[in-house]
Motif scaffolding. Structure first.
Motif, PDB file in Angstrom:
ATOM      1  N   ASN A  88       0.597  -1.143   0.094  1.00  0.00           N
ATOM      2  CA  ASN A  88      -0.009  -0.033  -0.126  1.00  0.00           C
ATOM      3  C   ASN A  88       0.908   1.375  -0.022  1.00  0.00           C
ATOM      4  N   GLY A  89       1.707   1.350   1.034  1.00  0.00           N
ATOM      5  CA  GLY A  89       2.584   2.467   1.070  1.00  0.00           C
ATOM      6  C   GLY A  89       1.880   3.478   2.107  1.00  0.00           C
ATOM      7  N   LEU A  90       2.247   4.763   2.208  1.00  0.00           N
ATOM      8  CA  LEU A  90       1.909   5.815   2.962  1.00  0.00           C
ATOM      9  C   LEU A  90       1.964   5.194   4.458  1.00  0.00           C
ATOM     10  N   MET A  91       2.828   4.630   4.717  1.00  0.00           N
ATOM     11  CA  MET A  91       3.253   4.016   6.099  1.00  0.00           C
ATOM     12  C   MET A  91       1.997   3.175   6.887  1.00  0.00           C
ATOM     13  N   LEU A  92       1.231   2.761   5.753  1.00  0.00           N
ATOM     14  CA  LEU A  92       0.213   1.723   6.434  1.00  0.00           C
ATOM     15  C   LEU A  92       1.063   0.196   7.008  1.00  0.00           C
ATOM     16  N   GLU A  93       1.940  -0.164   6.314  1.00  0.00           N
ATOM     17  CA  GLU A  93       2.737  -1.199   6.814  1.00  0.00           C
ATOM     18  C   GLU A  93       3.955  -0.909   7.287  1.00  0.00           C
ATOM     19  N   GLU A  94       3.786  -0.014   8.424  1.00  0.00           N
ATOM     20  CA  GLU A  94       4.754   0.620   9.321  1.00  0.00           C
ATOM     21  C   GLU A  94       6.000  -0.255   9.289  1.00  0.00           C
ATOM     22  N   ARG A  95       5.875  -1.387   9.761  1.00  0.00           N
ATOM     23  CA  ARG A  95       7.082  -2.308  10.250  1.00  0.00           C
ATOM     24  C   ARG A  95       7.572  -3.045   9.167  1.00  0.00           C
ATOM     25  N   PHE A  96       7.064  -2.645   8.007  1.00  0.00           N
ATOM     26  CA  PHE A  96       7.831  -3.221   6.658  1.00  0.00           C
ATOM     27  C   PHE A  96       8.822  -2.259   6.216  1.00  0.00           C
ATOM     28  N   VAL A  97       8.959  -1.257   6.546  1.00  0.00           N
ATOM     29  CA  VAL A  97       9.518  -0.037   5.968  1.00  0.00           C
ATOM     30  C   VAL A  97      11.059  -0.518   5.650  1.00  0.00           C
ATOM     31  N   GLU A  98      11.734  -0.875   6.511  1.00  0.00           N
ATOM     32  CA  GLU A  98      13.251  -1.317   6.489  1.00  0.00           C
ATOM     33  C   GLU A  98      13.353  -2.684   5.503  1.00  0.00           C
ATOM     34  N   VAL A  99      12.302  -3.603   5.557  1.00  0.00           N
ATOM     35  CA  VAL A  99      12.359  -4.613   4.689  1.00  0.00           C
ATOM     36  C   VAL A  99      12.160  -4.085   3.205  1.00  0.00           C
ATOM     37  N   PHE A 100      11.283  -3.163   2.904  1.00  0.00           N
ATOM     38  CA  PHE A 100      11.032  -2.596   1.539  1.00  0.00           C
ATOM     39  C   PHE A 100      12.147  -2.097   1.085  1.00  0.00           C
ATOM     40  N   GLU A 101      13.112  -1.281   2.023  1.00  0.00           N
ATOM     41  CA  GLU A 101      14.225  -0.687   1.422  1.00  0.00           C
ATOM     42  C   GLU A 101      15.215  -1.467   0.959  1.00  0.00           C
TER      43      GLU A 101
END
Length: 312
Positions: A88-101
């Motif tokens: 989704n993005g827009l920090m919905l999946e907040e705890r995935f941010v490092e994984v996505f990066e």
């Protein structure tokens, strides 16, 4: 934070073990793209647009709250093997941010639903939501979900140009179904008197719905389900219910009903009878047993619950 450090360690090991994600050639039913989707709404959309040419793994099932979902070792391993990650993005999946990066750095392609929209189409968060730049609950605007559908079709077409016509045809068919959904929503809302179009829910997930279909939406908690509602919030909202003669409030499938139950009791202590008018699906689809396991079914279920609760 400890969970971030631990997750980065798991991710590093997983990526070291991975040999790289080269896009599959000659994508077909026999050789589908491996798509990993975060939320159940996104998994549903990827299956619809990708059709037989994709195999979709959804990380979050019915009733799972994406705001607080912590990716597991298994989730990370699944993502390292993906041809495409959909989120989704827009920090919905907040705890995935490092994984996505990390996945992006390793060259694993992604499709971000929010990229289908420009900033003017996004709603600002309420005061006190410092962690969010915009409201992430974009799927509750049918118009936005139409834009997301077209965006997904374009991304799949870029990855697999030989099957562009197939993806675009799937998207066009689904866009017609979304248009039918909008008509259904508008017709059902006509049953609710304008002065009764207040949607009071557990957390602030329905602002895009309110913006598109002219409802005033009040969430007891903020945009993020981890934002706690205090006794003052409950008391103030109970006064609002009394002042506006609102007799129905709604719980959510992915949020504890505790605060809504406290709100009902606070209103009743003021001599105002308020009922729990039913459960809405907010941050996740429902199950097949609930007949709410697709976006279309989920939205119809929600609008039926809202209208039946407010029209009576």
């Amino acid at each position: 934070m400890k969970w971030v450090r631990g997750l980065v360690g798991v991710l590093s090991l997983s990526l070291m073990a991975a040999c790289g994600n080269e896009q599959a050639d000659d994508v077909s039913e026999d050789n589908p793209l491996n798509v990993v989707a975060t939320t159940s709404m996104i998994a549903d959309l990827m299956e619809i647009v990708g059709g037989e040419n994709v195999t979709v793994s959804g990380l979050m099932g019915p009733g799972v709250d994406p705001h607080d979902y912590q990716p597991s070792t298994s989730d990370v391993n699944t993502m390292t093997e993906a041809d495409l990650i959909a989120y989704n993005g827009l920090m919905l999946e907040e705890r995935f941010v490092e994984v996505f990066e990390q996945m992006d750095q390793r060259g694993v392609p992604s499709v971000i639903m929010a990229d289908a929209l420009n900033e003017t189409e996004l709603l600002d968060p309420e005061e006190g939501e410092e962690d969010l730049e915009y409201d992430p609950h974009i799927w509750f605007s049918v118009s936005h979900w139409e834009a997301v559908t077209s965006h997904v079709a374009d991304v799949l077409s870029e990855m697999d140009p030989d099957n562009e016509g197939y993806y675009q045809d799937n998207a066009d068919t689904y866009l017609s179904e979304l248009d039918e959904l909008r008509t259904y929503i508008e017709e059902r809302i006509e049953e609710v008197p304008e002065q009764s179009r207040y949607l009071v829910t557990a957390h602030d997930a329905f602002q895009y719905f309110g913006e598109e279909f002219d409802f005033e939406v009040i969430g007891l908690q903020g945009l993020n389900t981890q934002t706690e509602a205090g006794t003052g919030d409950i008391s103030n909202l109970a006064d609002f219910l009394v002042d506006n003669e609102i007799n129905a409030v709604f719980v959510e499938s992915s949020v504890s009903p505790r605060n809504i139950e406290a709100l009902i009791e606070a209103a009743r202590s003021r001599g105002h009878d308020v009922e729990n008018a039913g459960e809405l699906y907010s941050d996740a689809l429902g199950s097949a047993e609930e007949d709410a396991d697709t976006y279309l079914k989920m939205y119809r279920s929600n609008i039926d619950t809202i209208v039946d609760g407010l029209a009576n």
